[in-house]
Design an enzyme around this catalytic site. Structure first.
Site, PDB file in Angstrom:
ATOM      1  N   SER A  25      53.621  40.502  -0.055  1.00 43.91           N
ATOM      2  CA  SER A  25      54.376  40.581  -1.316  1.00 43.91           C
ATOM      3  C   SER A  25      53.445  41.008  -2.447  1.00 43.91           C
ATOM      4  CB  SER A  25      55.009  39.231  -1.635  1.00 43.91           C
ATOM      5  OG  SER A  25      54.023  38.233  -1.750  1.00 43.91           O
ATOM      6  N   ASN A 115      51.209  27.010  -0.697  1.00 41.44           N
ATOM      7  CA  ASN A 115      52.548  26.462  -0.960  1.00 41.44           C
ATOM      8  C   ASN A 115      52.647  25.848  -2.355  1.00 41.44           C
ATOM      9  OD1 ASN A 115      52.848  27.249   1.640  1.00 41.44           O
ATOM     10  ND2 ASN A 115      53.110  25.213   2.527  1.00 41.44           N
ATOM     11  N   THR A 162      94.299  39.326 -28.827  1.00 47.67           N
ATOM     12  CA  THR A 162      94.304  38.693 -27.506  1.00 47.67           C
ATOM     13  C   THR A 162      95.062  39.658 -26.603  1.00 47.67           C
ATOM     14  OG1 THR A 162      96.352  37.514 -27.973  1.00 47.67           O
ATOM     15  CG2 THR A 162      94.321  36.323 -28.449  1.00 47.67           C
ATOM     16  N   HIS A 163      94.707  39.714 -25.354  1.00 50.47           N
ATOM     17  CA  HIS A 163      95.301  40.686 -24.415  1.00 50.47           C
ATOM     18  C   HIS A 163      95.177  42.117 -24.935  1.00 50.47           C
ATOM     19  CE1 HIS A 163      97.452  37.170 -22.612  1.00 50.47           C
ATOM     20  NE2 HIS A 163      97.507  36.792 -23.877  1.00 50.47           N
ATOM     21  N   SER A 285      77.381  65.664 -23.986  1.00 51.66           N
ATOM     22  CA  SER A 285      77.845  66.186 -22.700  1.00 51.66           C
ATOM     23  C   SER A 285      77.173  67.527 -22.449  1.00 51.66           C
ATOM     24  CB  SER A 285      79.362  66.354 -22.744  1.00 51.66           C
ATOM     25  OG  SER A 285      79.789  67.277 -21.762  1.00 51.66           O
ATOM     26  N   LYS A 291      81.201  66.328 -27.574  1.00 50.90           N
ATOM     27  CA  LYS A 291      81.131  64.931 -27.141  1.00 50.90           C
ATOM     28  C   LYS A 291      79.954  64.167 -27.722  1.00 50.90           C
ATOM     29  CE  LYS A 291      82.962  63.127 -23.853  1.00 50.90           C
ATOM     30  NZ  LYS A 291      83.850  61.993 -23.859  1.00 50.90           N
ATOM     31  N   GLU A 298      77.607  51.454 -22.046  1.00 51.54           N
ATOM     32  CA  GLU A 298      78.185  51.533 -20.697  1.00 51.54           C
ATOM     33  C   GLU A 298      77.137  51.109 -19.664  1.00 51.54           C
ATOM     34  OE1 GLU A 298      80.277  55.453 -20.277  1.00 51.54           O
ATOM     35  OE2 GLU A 298      79.690  55.596 -22.372  1.00 51.54           O
ATOM     36  N   TYR A 325      58.082  24.148   3.192  1.00 50.08           N
ATOM     37  CA  TYR A 325      57.916  25.589   2.994  1.00 50.08           C
ATOM     38  C   TYR A 325      58.389  26.394   4.184  1.00 50.08           C
ATOM     39  CZ  TYR A 325      56.045  30.130   1.790  1.00 50.08           C
ATOM     40  OH  TYR A 325      55.956  31.465   1.493  1.00 50.08           O
ATOM     41  N   GLN A 330      58.993  33.289   0.090  1.00 57.79           N
ATOM     42  CA  GLN A 330      58.228  34.405  -0.478  1.00 57.79           C
ATOM     43  C   GLN A 330      59.173  35.394  -1.165  1.00 57.79           C
ATOM     44  OE1 GLN A 330      54.795  36.174   1.607  1.00 57.79           O
ATOM     45  NE2 GLN A 330      55.886  38.110   1.527  1.00 57.79           N
ATOM     46  N   LYS A 333      60.190  34.982  -4.838  1.00 58.90           N
ATOM     47  CA  LYS A 333      59.287  35.455  -5.906  1.00 58.90           C
ATOM     48  C   LYS A 333      59.738  36.820  -6.399  1.00 58.90           C
ATOM     49  CE  LYS A 333      55.319  35.267  -3.789  1.00 58.90           C
ATOM     50  NZ  LYS A 333      53.872  35.394  -3.522  1.00 58.90           N
TER      51      LYS A 333
HETATM   52  N1  ARG Z   1      52.766  34.503   1.036  1.00 61.16           N
HETATM   53  C1  ARG Z   1      53.550  33.337   0.828  1.00 61.16           C
HETATM   54  C2  ARG Z   1      54.249  33.441  -0.506  1.00 61.16           C
HETATM   55  O1  ARG Z   1      53.827  34.219  -1.297  1.00 61.16           O
HETATM   56  C3  ARG Z   1      52.752  32.102   0.885  1.00 61.16           C
HETATM   57  C4  ARG Z   1      52.618  31.591   2.231  1.00 61.16           C
HETATM   58  C5  ARG Z   1      52.264  30.211   2.235  1.00 61.16           C
HETATM   59  N2  ARG Z   1      52.225  29.504   3.434  1.00 61.16           N
HETATM   60  C6  ARG Z   1      52.218  29.916   4.695  1.00 61.16           C
HETATM   61  N3  ARG Z   1      52.010  29.054   5.574  1.00 61.16           N
HETATM   62  N4  ARG Z   1      52.429  31.114   5.083  1.00 61.16           N
HETATM   63  O2  ARG Z   1      55.218  32.760  -0.752  1.00 61.16           O
END
Ligand code: ARG
Length: 457
Positions: A25, A115, A162-163, A285, A291, A298, A325, A330, A333
């Site tokens: 990630s 974690n 309204t409406h 446009s 236009k 929008e 966990y 992951q 995130k």
């Molecule tokens: N890469 C994971 C994250 O960003 C963390 C992994 C933590 N723990 C594991 N045992 N893989 O959320």
């Protein structure tokens, strides 16, 4: 074997590069880098406070982390060039600290798991983003209140609908203050999410069960501005509630912007013509020379849909995650980071575009009192004269039908026939309103003052 990864001792083979890249990630984590550095600096305090590292090593770690922080801020952090080579930003920063600090660098991760690190870093990020978006939403509120005050001074009316049908005349300031009230709620929701994200600090929860190392968790929680350390390590590391609340709050702000955009687009049609958009915010446009389109509103409306999708995706990611966990987390995130960044970008454009809206005061006011929109006030007057409301409603309804058949609005003759005095024009209708929160200009003034008071830090 690579020695810069955070594990490997029990492995006979290095990771398959494609699978490592799939599981990485790192790229999505980049916005989290600065928060991860702060999280690690706080962990150094927990290590030093517990006597787990010497004062010297602690200083070496702080120095290395500050250097990484500078590299992150300057965009020169070297591992960014190696996206996919680390599982996440947390491992990448750890590797860089070891590179910079040497032996003390290898002491940073003591008593810590990614974690608790990920959970803490994400909370720091969420807190910052919520506060930043709340500030942006508050500036939209202030802009709307400034406009409301101007329109109040100008006495501009507009049909209250309204409406999408004429209902009762209102002040244009009332409409502006209505949106300001809704956005103020969004800002509060964001601030509440930020506050919740500050409550309890997961750092020091370790992998899921706490640690045998005497980590000074009070010190790290304090260093990061949390109220207290979390009280259940297992819940703390798998908890993404605050992140999801924040994303929900951000999405709600985008949705209010989307609703407001929809209304503005309609107000900008030739049929309504209540508002125009300055050239600087309009688009043309490629074919039709005449236009001028309000694309920006929008797009904000469309982004409301995108935001809902992002929130729904994030919620769906956690629906099967057992306690503790699971790697699914992951993905939360990326969802939260992208979702909050998206909401911020959309709202910033919306707020900017609002500054380019121009109201046609004459047109708005002229349309306010047509369509029998004072009929309710006439019925109210009959009620005040002692008639049951159902009878009053019936009588005024008949007067409306009669006037409609004759192609006119209610007039003094109708009032005479009904035996009441009641407002026949918009301004008088507003002045006759008596309830708290009504469109009476005095009430609008009070409501604006109250909202302004609420926005004071
Ligand atoms: N890469 C994971 C994250 O960003 C963390 C992994 C933590 N723990 C594991 N045992 N893989 O959320």
């Amino acid at each position: 074997m690579r020695t810069d990864l955070q594990w490997g001792g029990r492995f006979a083979h290095a990771p398959d590069a494609d699978l490592l890249a799939f599981g990485s990630s790192l790229e999505e984590d980049i916005p989290l880098a600065a928060c991860d550095v702060r999280c690690s600096l706080a962990h150094v305090e927990a290590l030093a406070g517990g006597g787990i590292v010497t004062a010297e090593d602690a200083q070496a770690l702080r120095d290395a982390l500050r250097r990484v922080g500078e590299e992150v801020a300057a965009g020169t952090f070297p591992v960014w060039a190696r996206a996919g080579a680390y599982e996440d930003i947390h491992g990448a920063i750890d590797a860089r600290v070891r590179e910079l600090a040497g032996e003390p660098g290898a002491r940073l991760h003591a008593g810590r798991s990614r974690n608790d690190q990920v959970a803490t870093t994400l909370l720091l990020y969420v807190r910052e983003q919520c506060e930043a978006l709340a500030a942006l939403v508050r500036s939209a509120v202030l802009r709307l209140l400034d406009d409301a005050e101007e329109e109040l001074a100008a006495g501009t009316l507009v049909p209250g609908m309204t409406h999408w049908q004429h209902a009762q005349p209102v002040a244009l300031a009332f409409w502006l203050q209505a949106w300001a009230t809704a956005f103020a709620r969004d800002a509060r929701r964001l601030s509440d999410a930020a506050r919740e994200a500050r409550r309890s600090c997961p750092l020091g929860s370790a992998a899921l069960a706490g640690s045998t190392l005497p980590l000074d968790r009070e010190a790290s929680a304090r260093a990061l501005g949390f109220d207290a350390p979390s009280r259940n390590a297992m819940d703390a590391i798998g908890n993404r509630d605050s992140a999801l609340d924040a994303l929900h709050a951000a999405t709600r702000a985008v949705l209010t912007a989307s609703r407001c955009s929809e209304e503005l687009v309609i107000w900008m049609t030739q049929e309504f013509a209540f508002a125009r958009l300055d050239d600087r915010a309009s688009t043309g446009s490629s074919l039709m020379p005449q236009k001028k389109n309000p694309d920006v509103f929008e797009l904000v409306r469309a982004h409301g849909g995108t935001a809902i999708g992002m929130l729904t995706g994030a919620l769906a990611t956690v629906k099967g995650v057992a306690q503790s966990y699971q790697r699914d987390l992951q993905e939360t995130k990326a969802a939260v980071v992208h979702g909050l960044e998206h909401a911020h970008a959309v709202f910033a454009a919306f707020e900017r575009a609002l500054g380019y809206v121009r109201f046609d005061r004459e047109r708005c006011s002229a349309r306010a009192a047509i369509g029998f929109s004072v009929a309710t006030d006439v019925a109210d007057a009959l009620v005040m004269s002692g008639l049951p409301t159902r009878t009053a409603h019936e009588r005024v309804g008949r007067a409306v039908a009669q006037a409609e058949a004759e192609g006119r609005e209610l007039d003094a003759g109708d009032l005479h026939a009904l035996g009441v005095e009641a407002p026949l024009d918009g301004t008088a209708s507003l002045a006759a309103k008596r309830t708290i929160g009504s469109t009476n200009p005095g009430e609008i003034r009070l409501a604006i003052a109250a909202l302004r008071g609420e926005l004071q830090p």
